[in-house]
Scaffold this motif. Structure first.
Motif, PDB file in Angstrom:
ATOM      1  N   GLY A 226       0.773  -1.232   0.000  1.00 46.76           N
ATOM      2  CA  GLY A 226       0.000   0.000   0.000  1.00 46.76           C
ATOM      3  C   GLY A 226       0.803   1.279   0.000  1.00 46.76           C
ATOM      4  O   GLY A 226       0.226   2.372   0.119  1.00 46.76           O
ATOM      5  N   ALA A 227       2.133   1.194  -0.137  1.00 46.07           N
ATOM      6  CA  ALA A 227       2.941   2.411  -0.167  1.00 46.07           C
ATOM      7  C   ALA A 227       2.613   3.228  -1.416  1.00 46.07           C
ATOM      8  O   ALA A 227       2.666   2.712  -2.535  1.00 46.07           O
ATOM      9  N   GLU A 228       2.286   4.485  -1.235  1.00 46.20           N
ATOM     10  CA  GLU A 228       1.890   5.345  -2.350  1.00 46.20           C
ATOM     11  C   GLU A 228       3.090   5.981  -3.043  1.00 46.20           C
ATOM     12  O   GLU A 228       3.047   6.254  -4.246  1.00 46.20           O
ATOM     13  N   VAL A 229       4.135   6.254  -2.281  1.00 46.46           N
ATOM     14  CA  VAL A 229       5.315   6.904  -2.853  1.00 46.46           C
ATOM     15  C   VAL A 229       6.549   6.105  -2.472  1.00 46.46           C
ATOM     16  O   VAL A 229       6.792   5.845  -1.284  1.00 46.46           O
ATOM     17  N   THR A 230       7.312   5.704  -3.466  1.00 45.79           N
ATOM     18  CA  THR A 230       8.559   4.987  -3.235  1.00 45.79           C
ATOM     19  C   THR A 230       9.653   5.593  -4.107  1.00 45.79           C
ATOM     20  O   THR A 230       9.371   6.197  -5.144  1.00 45.79           O
ATOM     21  N   VAL A 231      10.896   5.419  -3.676  1.00 43.81           N
ATOM     22  CA  VAL A 231      12.044   5.840  -4.474  1.00 43.81           C
ATOM     23  C   VAL A 231      13.029   4.689  -4.537  1.00 43.81           C
ATOM     24  O   VAL A 231      13.166   3.920  -3.586  1.00 43.81           O
ATOM     25  N   ARG A 232      13.705   4.561  -5.672  1.00 43.04           N
ATOM     26  CA  ARG A 232      14.732   3.529  -5.822  1.00 43.04           C
ATOM     27  C   ARG A 232      16.100   4.071  -5.404  1.00 43.04           C
ATOM     28  O   ARG A 232      17.059   3.323  -5.280  1.00 43.04           O
ATOM     29  N   SER A 233      16.178   5.379  -5.199  1.00 42.73           N
ATOM     30  CA  SER A 233      17.400   6.044  -4.765  1.00 42.73           C
ATOM     31  C   SER A 233      17.011   7.227  -3.895  1.00 42.73           C
ATOM     32  O   SER A 233      15.944   7.825  -4.084  1.00 42.73           O
ATOM     33  N   LEU A 234      17.882   7.587  -2.952  1.00 43.58           N
ATOM     34  CA  LEU A 234      17.634   8.765  -2.123  1.00 43.58           C
ATOM     35  C   LEU A 234      18.072  10.045  -2.807  1.00 43.58           C
ATOM     36  O   LEU A 234      17.861  11.137  -2.271  1.00 43.58           O
ATOM     37  N   GLU A 235      18.646   9.924  -3.995  1.00 48.39           N
ATOM     38  CA  GLU A 235      19.136  11.120  -4.703  1.00 48.39           C
ATOM     39  C   GLU A 235      18.032  12.145  -4.957  1.00 48.39           C
ATOM     40  O   GLU A 235      18.259  13.346  -4.734  1.00 48.39           O
ATOM     41  N   PRO A 236      16.832  11.751  -5.427  1.00 50.64           N
ATOM     42  CA  PRO A 236      15.805  12.773  -5.639  1.00 50.64           C
ATOM     43  C   PRO A 236      15.352  13.448  -4.349  1.00 50.64           C
ATOM     44  O   PRO A 236      14.964  14.622  -4.364  1.00 50.64           O
ATOM     45  N   VAL A 237      15.409  12.753  -3.233  1.00 58.57           N
ATOM     46  CA  VAL A 237      15.073  13.374  -1.952  1.00 58.57           C
ATOM     47  C   VAL A 237      16.103  14.447  -1.620  1.00 58.57           C
ATOM     48  O   VAL A 237      15.753  15.578  -1.242  1.00 58.57           O
ATOM     49  N   LEU A 238      17.375  14.122  -1.779  1.00 56.61           N
ATOM     50  CA  LEU A 238      18.441  15.089  -1.530  1.00 56.61           C
ATOM     51  C   LEU A 238      18.333  16.266  -2.490  1.00 56.61           C
ATOM     52  O   LEU A 238      18.521  17.435  -2.093  1.00 56.61           O
ATOM     53  N   ARG A 239      18.000  15.984  -3.744  1.00 56.32           N
ATOM     54  CA  ARG A 239      17.886  17.062  -4.733  1.00 56.32           C
ATOM     55  C   ARG A 239      16.785  18.047  -4.354  1.00 56.32           C
ATOM     56  O   ARG A 239      16.946  19.265  -4.472  1.00 56.32           O
ATOM     57  N   ILE A 240      15.654  17.516  -3.897  1.00 55.25           N
ATOM     58  CA  ILE A 240      14.550  18.395  -3.477  1.00 55.25           C
ATOM     59  C   ILE A 240      14.986  19.295  -2.336  1.00 55.25           C
ATOM     60  O   ILE A 240      14.697  20.499  -2.327  1.00 55.25           O
ATOM     61  N   LEU A 241      15.698  18.735  -1.359  1.00 53.96           N
ATOM     62  CA  LEU A 241      16.163  19.535  -0.234  1.00 53.96           C
ATOM     63  C   LEU A 241      17.116  20.633  -0.695  1.00 53.96           C
ATOM     64  O   LEU A 241      17.046  21.782  -0.243  1.00 53.96           O
ATOM     65  N   ARG A 242      18.046  20.273  -1.575  1.00 56.19           N
ATOM     66  CA  ARG A 242      19.026  21.256  -2.035  1.00 56.19           C
ATOM     67  C   ARG A 242      18.386  22.338  -2.872  1.00 56.19           C
ATOM     68  O   ARG A 242      18.759  23.527  -2.779  1.00 56.19           O
ATOM     69  N   LEU A 243      17.422  21.972  -3.694  1.00 58.04           N
ATOM     70  CA  LEU A 243      16.715  22.978  -4.510  1.00 58.04           C
ATOM     71  C   LEU A 243      15.922  23.917  -3.619  1.00 58.04           C
ATOM     72  O   LEU A 243      15.840  25.118  -3.873  1.00 58.04           O
ATOM     73  N   ARG A 244      15.312  23.380  -2.569  1.00 55.80           N
ATOM     74  CA  ARG A 244      14.547  24.215  -1.659  1.00 55.80           C
ATOM     75  C   ARG A 244      15.486  25.215  -0.969  1.00 55.80           C
ATOM     76  O   ARG A 244      15.149  26.382  -0.791  1.00 55.80           O
ATOM     77  N   GLY A 245      16.692  24.744  -0.610  1.00 52.95           N
ATOM     78  CA  GLY A 245      17.654  25.645   0.012  1.00 52.95           C
ATOM     79  C   GLY A 245      18.078  26.739  -0.936  1.00 52.95           C
ATOM     80  O   GLY A 245      18.237  27.901  -0.542  1.00 52.95           O
ATOM     81  N   THR A 246      18.251  26.385  -2.230  1.00 52.81           N
ATOM     82  CA  THR A 246      18.635  27.398  -3.232  1.00 52.81           C
ATOM     83  C   THR A 246      17.528  28.415  -3.414  1.00 52.81           C
ATOM     84  O   THR A 246      17.749  29.619  -3.504  1.00 52.81           O
ATOM     85  N   ALA A 247      16.269  27.879  -3.452  1.00 54.29           N
ATOM     86  CA  ALA A 247      15.125  28.791  -3.648  1.00 54.29           C
ATOM     87  C   ALA A 247      14.941  29.719  -2.463  1.00 54.29           C
ATOM     88  O   ALA A 247      14.458  30.845  -2.607  1.00 54.29           O
ATOM     89  N   GLY A 248      15.296  29.199  -1.244  1.00 54.24           N
ATOM     90  CA  GLY A 248      15.144  30.018  -0.040  1.00 54.24           C
ATOM     91  C   GLY A 248      16.179  31.104   0.029  1.00 54.24           C
ATOM     92  O   GLY A 248      16.044  32.048   0.799  1.00 54.24           O
TER      93      GLY A 248
END
Length: 248
Positions: A226-248
């Motif tokens: 029942g997992a709705e969201v999965t990732v095969r790598s943590l890279e996209p999670v890290l990318r989202i965090l870094r992009l948010r920091g750049t946008a901030g």
């Protein structure tokens, strides 16, 4: 709608949901073996399970049926099975200590999950509170994190296996301990785990869940649970965090 378009739509929707989960997390609960490292990368989990069975035979006992859908070769499944047959016994306490010693030995050969170290450090730098909620020994998790220079990112919020084995995941006990320690609402947190047990614990605690699936098989198990969201790598999670920091 072409077949290519049909595949793109759900992927885009899931990417948006992933961004919501990551950006909305003020508290992150990591499972240990899987999202942070492969604890038994060089110290085979199946070999440890066999060692536990041999230890039981040395006590004149046979391994009870796993009976919970766990795969063969899972040391924690062996421990849970014996606990169900002999709850609260000295036998279970001794077996748990045997497993803990194997986990501690495995730390030296554990393989870091790609992107896990920078992800932990980046989340910490953003002011997000982190915890480990694992069915492994807290001693093994602490030893691994110390070796990677990461213990300070999660301490003192490291919640591992307790003598009350019925409180292992899927029971939400560990997650609830972390939430209470922070004084946090479940909806402000995010659980990152790689098994249906992690998913069930998150559901019972009311915590949003992100599945980490290193292989297609693990992804299928998480999706099937029942997992709705999965990732095969943590890279996209890290990318989202870094992009948010750049946008901030």
């Amino acid at each position: 709608m072409t077949s290519d378009t049909a595949r793109t739509v759900p992927l885009t929707a899931e990417t948006g949901r992933l961004r919501e989960l990551v950006e909305g997390a003020r508290h992150v609960l990591f499972d240990f073996d899987g999202p942070i490292c492969r604890l038994f990368a060089r110290h085979s989990a199946a070999a440890v399970a066999r060692a536990l069975e041999e230890w039981l035979r040395g006590q004149g006992l046979r391994l009870p049926s796993l009976g919970d859908g766990s795969p063969e070769g899972d040391p924690q499944a062996v421990l849970r099975a014996v606990h169900r047959r002999h709850p609260g016994s000295d036998l279970v306490a001794e077996l748990e200590e045997v497993l803990t010693r194997h986990e501690l030995r495995a730390v030296a050969g554990a393989m870091p999950t790609p992107y896990a170290d920078p992800l932990i450090r980046t989340w910490t730098a953003r002011g997000t509170r982190l915890a480990i909620t694992t069915n492994n020994s807290a001693r093994a998790a602490a030893a691994y994190l110390t070796g990677r220079g990461l213990l300070g990112c999660v301490a003192p919020h490291l919640y591992g296996r307790t003598p009350e084995l019925h409180r292992m995941k899927p029971d939400p006990y560990q997650l609830n301990r972390a939430l209470r320690a922070w004084g946090a609402f479940p909806g402000s947190a995010l659980m990152i785990g790689d098994t249906p047990l992690d998913l069930r614990a998150a559901e019972r605690a009311g915590v949003p869940f992100l599945g980490y699936a290193r292989t297609e098989e693990k992804e299928a198990l998480l999706r099937g649970a029942g997992a709705e969201v999965t990732v095969r790598s943590l890279e996209p999670v890290l990318r989202i965090l870094r992009l948010r920091g750049t946008a901030g």
